[in-house]
Each structure stands twice: as structure tokens, then as C-alpha cells.
Design a protein around this motif. Sequence first.
Motif, mmCIF file in Angstrom:
data_model
loop_
_atom_site.group_PDB
_atom_site.id
_atom_site.type_symbol
_atom_site.label_atom_id
_atom_site.label_comp_id
_atom_site.label_asym_id
_atom_site.label_seq_id
_atom_site.Cartn_x
_atom_site.Cartn_y
_atom_site.Cartn_z
ATOM 1 N N CYS A 233 47.729 42.539 48.996
ATOM 2 C CA CYS A 233 47.822 42.597 47.535
ATOM 3 C C CYS A 233 46.553 42.037 46.929
ATOM 4 O O CYS A 233 46.206 40.880 47.151
ATOM 5 N N ASP A 234 45.855 42.901 46.208
ATOM 6 C CA ASP A 234 44.734 42.446 45.385
ATOM 7 C C ASP A 234 45.188 42.643 43.952
ATOM 8 O O ASP A 234 45.459 43.784 43.544
ATOM 9 N N TYR B 164 33.761 23.245 36.209
ATOM 10 C CA TYR B 164 34.978 24.061 36.245
ATOM 11 C C TYR B 164 34.863 25.263 35.290
ATOM 12 O O TYR B 164 35.431 26.320 35.531
ATOM 13 N N LYS C 43 42.487 28.691 33.084
ATOM 14 C CA LYS C 43 43.688 27.884 33.364
ATOM 15 C C LYS C 43 44.394 27.492 32.060
ATOM 16 O O LYS C 43 45.628 27.384 32.031
ATOM 17 N N GLY D 299 49.063 34.000 47.821
ATOM 18 C CA GLY D 299 47.917 33.090 47.712
ATOM 19 C C GLY D 299 47.661 32.222 48.930
ATOM 20 O O GLY D 299 46.884 31.271 48.859
ATOM 21 N N ILE E 147 42.014 19.325 45.787
ATOM 22 C CA ILE E 147 42.321 19.405 47.220
ATOM 23 C C ILE E 147 41.269 20.311 47.852
ATOM 24 O O ILE E 147 40.936 21.363 47.286
ATOM 25 N N ALA F 224 38.444 25.843 46.363
ATOM 26 C CA ALA F 224 37.797 24.655 45.793
ATOM 27 C C ALA F 224 36.356 24.511 46.292
ATOM 28 O O ALA F 224 35.509 23.951 45.594
ATOM 29 N N ALA G 284 47.847 20.596 40.048
ATOM 30 C CA ALA G 284 47.531 19.815 41.250
ATOM 31 C C ALA G 284 46.208 19.081 41.084
ATOM 32 O O ALA G 284 45.278 19.596 40.456
ATOM 33 N N GLY G 285 46.140 17.894 41.666
ATOM 34 C CA GLY G 285 44.861 17.203 41.748
ATOM 35 C C GLY G 285 43.945 17.944 42.704
ATOM 36 O O GLY G 285 44.394 18.858 43.405
ATOM 37 N N LEU H 218 49.951 27.726 39.833
ATOM 38 C CA LEU H 218 49.143 26.517 40.074
ATOM 39 C C LEU H 218 48.033 26.425 39.043
ATOM 40 O O LEU H 218 47.339 27.419 38.787
ATOM 41 N N ALA I 240 49.749 31.612 43.580
ATOM 42 C CA ALA I 240 48.679 30.632 43.823
ATOM 43 C C ALA I 240 47.366 31.392 44.004
ATOM 44 O O ALA I 240 46.722 31.340 45.047
ATOM 45 N N ALA J 139 49.376 27.133 48.598
ATOM 46 C CA ALA J 139 50.546 28.007 48.778
ATOM 47 C C ALA J 139 51.197 27.766 50.147
ATOM 48 O O ALA J 139 52.412 27.903 50.283
ATOM 49 N N LEU K 197 39.701 26.595 50.426
ATOM 50 C CA LEU K 197 38.665 27.632 50.359
ATOM 51 C C LEU K 197 38.204 27.847 48.914
ATOM 52 O O LEU K 197 37.004 27.855 48.618
ATOM 53 N N ALA L 292 45.599 31.689 52.028
ATOM 54 C CA ALA L 292 44.367 32.157 52.669
ATOM 55 C C ALA L 292 44.269 31.581 54.079
ATOM 56 O O ALA L 292 43.761 32.214 54.994
ATOM 57 N N PHE M 262 32.083 19.476 44.508
ATOM 58 C CA PHE M 262 33.516 19.242 44.678
ATOM 59 C C PHE M 262 33.798 17.922 45.398
ATOM 60 O O PHE M 262 34.779 17.244 45.110
ATOM 61 N N LEU N 82 42.010 38.130 55.709
ATOM 62 C CA LEU N 82 43.044 37.102 55.523
ATOM 63 C C LEU N 82 44.354 37.478 56.211
ATOM 64 O O LEU N 82 45.153 36.609 56.540
HETATM 65 P P1 NAD Z 1 42.893 29.085 48.462
HETATM 66 O O1 NAD Z 1 41.506 29.623 48.586
HETATM 67 O O2 NAD Z 1 43.559 28.646 49.693
HETATM 68 O O3 NAD Z 1 43.830 30.128 47.701
HETATM 69 C C1 NAD Z 1 43.356 30.989 46.686
HETATM 70 C C2 NAD Z 1 44.052 32.318 46.906
HETATM 71 O O4 NAD Z 1 43.752 33.230 45.852
HETATM 72 C C3 NAD Z 1 43.618 32.989 48.223
HETATM 73 O O5 NAD Z 1 44.738 33.200 49.041
HETATM 74 C C4 NAD Z 1 43.029 34.305 47.751
HETATM 75 O O6 NAD Z 1 43.293 35.386 48.654
HETATM 76 C C5 NAD Z 1 43.748 34.505 46.432
HETATM 77 N N1 NAD Z 1 43.059 35.473 45.578
HETATM 78 C C6 NAD Z 1 41.836 35.380 44.997
HETATM 79 N N2 NAD Z 1 41.542 36.537 44.349
HETATM 80 C C7 NAD Z 1 42.606 37.362 44.529
HETATM 81 C C8 NAD Z 1 42.913 38.698 44.132
HETATM 82 N N3 NAD Z 1 42.027 39.435 43.430
HETATM 83 N N4 NAD Z 1 44.094 39.236 44.496
HETATM 84 C C9 NAD Z 1 44.994 38.508 45.233
HETATM 85 N N5 NAD Z 1 44.757 37.256 45.658
HETATM 86 C C10 NAD Z 1 43.581 36.698 45.309
HETATM 87 O O7 NAD Z 1 42.775 27.866 47.416
HETATM 88 P P2 NAD Z 1 43.859 26.957 46.681
HETATM 89 O O8 NAD Z 1 43.087 25.784 46.214
HETATM 90 O O9 NAD Z 1 45.037 26.770 47.527
HETATM 91 O O10 NAD Z 1 44.222 27.824 45.393
HETATM 92 C C11 NAD Z 1 45.549 28.167 45.020
HETATM 93 C C12 NAD Z 1 45.742 27.919 43.530
HETATM 94 O O11 NAD Z 1 45.726 26.518 43.288
HETATM 95 C C13 NAD Z 1 44.677 28.512 42.633
HETATM 96 O O12 NAD Z 1 45.284 29.010 41.456
HETATM 97 C C14 NAD Z 1 43.832 27.310 42.292
HETATM 98 O O13 NAD Z 1 43.113 27.467 41.079
HETATM 99 C C15 NAD Z 1 44.906 26.267 42.177
HETATM 100 N N6 NAD Z 1 44.466 24.868 42.203
HETATM 101 C C16 NAD Z 1 43.668 24.413 43.198
HETATM 102 C C17 NAD Z 1 43.271 23.085 43.205
HETATM 103 C C18 NAD Z 1 42.370 22.554 44.288
HETATM 104 O O14 NAD Z 1 41.742 21.517 44.085
HETATM 105 N N7 NAD Z 1 42.293 23.197 45.441
HETATM 106 C C19 NAD Z 1 43.702 22.206 42.195
HETATM 107 C C20 NAD Z 1 44.533 22.702 41.192
HETATM 108 C C21 NAD Z 1 44.904 24.031 41.196
#
Ligand code: NAD
Length: 264
Positions: A64-65, A156, A163, A14, A192, A197, A189-190, A144, A92, A22, A195, A16, A203, A45
Motif C-alpha cells: 500500500c502506497d 521539523y 502534523k 506503517g 524515537i 526519524a 510520541a516523544g 501518530l 503510522a 507501528a 527509519l 518498516a 535527531f 519493505l
Molecule cells: P518508520 O520509518 O518506521 O515508519 C514510517 C512508515 O511510513 C514506514 O513504514 C513507511 O513505509 C510509511 N510510509 C511512508 N510513506 C508512505 C506512503 N507513501 N505510503 C504508505 N506508507 C508510507 O518510522 P516511525 O517513526 O515509526 O513513524 C511512524 C509514525 O510515527 C509517523 O507518522 C511518524 O511521523 C510518527 N512519529 C514518529 C516519532 C519518532 O520520533 N520516530 C515521533 C512522533 C511521531
Amino acid sequence: VRGLMAGKRGLVMGVANNRSIAWGIAKAAANAGAKLAFTYQGDALRKRVEPLAAELSAEVVGHCDVTDPATIDAVFEKTGELLGGLDFLVHAVAFSDKDQLDGRYIETTADNFHKTMFISCYSLTAVAQRAEKLMNNGGSILTLTYYGAEKWMPHYNVMGVAKAALEASVRYLAADLGPNNIRVNAISAGPIKTLAASGIGDFRYILKWNELNAPLRRTVAIEEVGDSALYLLSDLGRGVTGEVHHVDAGYHIVGMKNPDAPDI
Ligand code: NAD
């Protein structure tokens, strides 16, 4: 914390870019002595993840998808070869169509409901199945989540529903894997600015609202999520499983707007 994760091998899914949650977790784990491997989603990525992995002397185990099970199998196989087993896994990963992270939940299409649930919820179970086989000395799996699983949050929408199911999955997986000493937890997580978000409607307003109303009067940084993750990933958290731990500057305890906060 130096040495806390010495000898621990972890797979991080996760990242990016350097704003990803992550990445905050990976930095904390590597600084505490863990040996890491990263996956990336697609070639775009890969170019981001490779230099970040190099910064932490980590392996990159490939594309990995989570919608393509063959790619999940491939990265776990490579992880087993390169790391010789696994002690922790960071999940993540989340996705939903951006046009449905706005407006009313009721407009969610069946197609996007399925896609969001599959990528953001089922994928945890899919990776846990593979991780179990590599975690021969027990392990720790971390995902997460967000407060929108517990309470309605504007925009949301279907992600909140996914979630909620993810948090339930944490409990069911924790029960299944507990006898193997594999723990499964989530950090809530609160907000943040990442990408993922940026796809959520308004947001910036959500960030500002949290900053004004959270007990700590600020939002959290990925490094703070990383430090809390260390507790759950390391032996410090060895008695903890099935837990959803909030790292949100305390926002989840708030029942009403801070009367001293200015209007936004
Ligand atoms: P991010 O965009 O940096 O990370 C999201 C990741 O999900 C990316 O690396 C993307 O490649 C991956 N992803 C999406 N679809 C995919 C697929 N089909 N196969 C493999 N990977 C896939 O954003 P982030 O905010 O760091 O998100 C990480 C986690 O944290 C998520 O679960 C998100 O819901 C959660 N989260 C985020 C926040 C926030 O405010 N940013 C708050 C609470 C929880």
C-alpha cells in the motif's frame, strides 16, 4: 492485559522494520489477543514485514502506497476478506523530502509541501473512508503525531505543519465517525530512533535534549507507545475520541530547560 483485545481485528499500516512505532503497537495488540493484518510499502519493505507478521501469526494484506488510491482499496478489500471486518486501524505513515527536514521551514517547496501533506495528513482521511465501511460494530482508529505540531521544533519544518493538520483531522474525523461508534485518536510520541526519524536533521541532539529535560529524564520506547495505544484501541478507551494523547515521558509539559541538565 492478556485477553483485552480478544476477538478484535486490526489493520496496521506503517511497519518498516522492528524499530517502527507501528511494530511496538502491533506487538502490544497481538499479545493482548488481537488478530492483525499488515500492509507494507514496496517490495523492499515486504521482506521486512513478512517475517514480523509471521512472528505474530498475522496476515499480510499487500503493498500500500497511500499516494496510489488503488493500492489502498486493494488492501482494505483483502482485509475484509481475510478478517471478515475491522475493529481497529493503526495509521503510522508519514513522509517528507529529507533535504527539507533541515534548515528553515520557509524554504519548503510547493511540491514537497503537497507531498508531505498528502502522505502524512490526507492519508488518514483516505484510510478512514475505507475503514468506516469495514467497522460495522464500531471501531478505533489511531494515528501518530509529534509535539512539533504544537510548538516550533528545529528541522521539523513542513512535517510540523502537516502534523498540525493531522491533529485537526483527528478531531473532524472523530466528529464524523462518532455516531457510528468509531473513535479516532492520536498518540503524540516523544522522539524515537526509527527509519523516518533518521531523516530529521540533528535527531541525536533532539533525543538527548528530551532525555535531559523530560520529567521522566528519558525518552520513550516503542513498547511504551504500544502499551498506551492499547488503551485507545481497546474497550478501555471506549469513552475517548478526538484526543491527542502524549506518550513522551512528559516532555510536553516542560516550559524551560532543566537547570540541572548538563550542556550538550
Ligand atoms: P518508520 O520509518 O518506521 O515508519 C514510517 C512508515 O511510513 C514506514 O513504514 C513507511 O513505509 C510509511 N510510509 C511512508 N510513506 C508512505 C506512503 N507513501 N505510503 C504508505 N506508507 C508510507 O518510522 P516511525 O517513526 O515509526 O513513524 C511512524 C509514525 O510515527 C509517523 O507518522 C511518524 O511521523 C510518527 N512519529 C514518529 C516519532 C519518532 O520520533 N520516530 C515521533 C512522533 C511521531
